[in-house]
Design an enzyme around this catalytic site. Structure first.
Site, PDB file in Angstrom:
ATOM      1  CG  HIS A 286       3.060 -35.975 -23.434  1.00  0.00           C
ATOM      2  ND1 HIS A 286       4.282 -36.587 -22.589  1.00  0.00           N
ATOM      3  CD2 HIS A 286       1.934 -35.740 -22.495  1.00  0.00           C
ATOM      4  CE1 HIS A 286       4.235 -36.440 -21.302  1.00  0.00           C
ATOM      5  NE2 HIS A 286       2.739 -35.972 -21.139  1.00  0.00           N
ATOM      6  CE1 TYR A 287       7.436 -36.200 -30.118  1.00  0.00           C
ATOM      7  CE2 TYR A 287       7.699 -33.773 -30.896  1.00  0.00           C
ATOM      8  CZ  TYR A 287       8.293 -35.102 -30.819  1.00  0.00           C
ATOM      9  OH  TYR A 287       9.643 -35.050 -30.636  1.00  0.00           O
ATOM     10  CB  THR A 288       1.787 -39.876 -30.362  1.00  0.00           C
ATOM     11  OG1 THR A 288       1.628 -39.540 -31.719  1.00  0.00           O
ATOM     12  CG2 THR A 288       0.422 -39.564 -29.544  1.00  0.00           C
TER      13      THR A 288
ATOM     14  CD  GLU B 292       1.685 -39.067 -25.341  1.00  0.00           C
ATOM     15  OE1 GLU B 292       1.876 -38.475 -26.324  1.00  0.00           O
ATOM     16  OE2 GLU B 292       2.425 -39.541 -24.278  1.00  0.00           O
TER      17      GLU B 292
ATOM     18  CG  HIS C  49       7.173 -35.314 -22.049  1.00  0.00           C
ATOM     19  ND1 HIS C  49       7.338 -36.327 -22.689  1.00  0.00           N
ATOM     20  CD2 HIS C  49       7.384 -35.412 -20.563  1.00  0.00           C
ATOM     21  CE1 HIS C  49       7.713 -37.291 -21.719  1.00  0.00           C
ATOM     22  NE2 HIS C  49       8.007 -36.703 -20.646  1.00  0.00           N
TER      23      HIS C  49
ATOM     24  CG  ASP D 282       7.104 -34.833 -26.211  1.00  0.00           C
ATOM     25  OD1 ASP D 282       8.238 -34.935 -25.638  1.00  0.00           O
ATOM     26  OD2 ASP D 282       5.845 -35.353 -25.550  1.00  0.00           O
TER      27      ASP D 282
END
Length: 233
Positions: free
Chosen positions: A28-30, A93, A135, A145
């Site tokens: 994921h990215y945050t 993340e 994700h 993401d």
């Protein structure tokens, strides 16, 4: 557990019991303005979200949830017949503001620690390369993401994720319905056709993300589905 990596424990209360063995890694990215805002949210009991690990922009790794537990990172998602992705996955993340707050390339420091982290998790849980996903792959109708700027090639060249096929590509000539059947067979939830195609492009053809099925998409997907030599995974 994660040999050779310095990991800082920053426990989150947002987890419960797994109901499936670990068989995938979800990146994921945050998607928040700052790293601290993301860390605070992932540890906030009211937010009801978390991940197992967070990789900061400087390469720092935080462990939020022990791998034995089910972290709450994937939400409503599906991959290769698994609908409880949280139960079957390790969630990582990666700090990045995301498309909403000024999406940018991931840092070299992040990649230099993410790669050995993924390698360690993948080896310990015997996860196949095809189950190291983003994700957006497991929730195409909801998520973007880690996005088109994520360096999947860096993982693929070390056999930590599937590479983008580039050689001996052949157009199978599928009609659009045939492409969607093949995409579902590969692992995607195809209930939202355009979203599924967009997610596939974001992962395997990031230079042109338009949600439209074309010859290049068909060629890439066919190559991904063809039988691989023994030991490929």
């Amino acid at each position: 557990m994660t040999s050779g990596l310095y990991i800082i424990d920053a426990p989150s209360p947002n987890f419960d019991a797994r109901e499936l063995p670990v068989s995938m890694i979800v990146l994921h990215y945050t998607g928040m303005e700052t790293a601290q805002a993301a860390i605070d949210r992932l540890r906030d009991p009211e937010a009801k979200v978390s991940a197992h690990y967070l990789v900061d922009e400087d390469g720092r790794i935080l462990r939020l949830v022990d791998e034995r537990h089910r972290a709450w990172h994937a939400g409503r998602s599906h991959w290769r017949g698994v609908s409880d992705v949280n139960s079957a996955s390790i969630g990582i993340e990666i700090v990045n503001p995301g498309h909403e707050f000024g999406y940018q390339p991931f840092t070299d420091a992040q990649m230099s620690t993410l790669i050995p982290l993924v390698a360690d998790i993948k080896e310990r849980h015997a996860i196949t390369r095809g189950n190291v996903v983003g994700h957006s792959d497991v929730a195409p109708a909801r998520k973007q993401d880690p996005g088109e700027l994520f360096n999947w090639h860096a993982l693929a060249r070390l056999r930590l994720a599937l590479p983008r096929p580039t050689k001996n590509l052949v157009d199978p000539g599928w009609p659009d319905a045939g492409f969607m059947l093949a995409l579902e067979r590969f692992g995607y939830d195809v209930n939202d056709t355009e979203a599924a195609v967009t997610a596939f492009q974001r992962r395997f053809r990031p230079e042109l993300i338009d949600g439209e099925i074309d010859m290049e998409c068909r060629c890439i997907l066919l190559a991904l589905l063809l039988p691989k030599p023994q030991g490929e995974e």
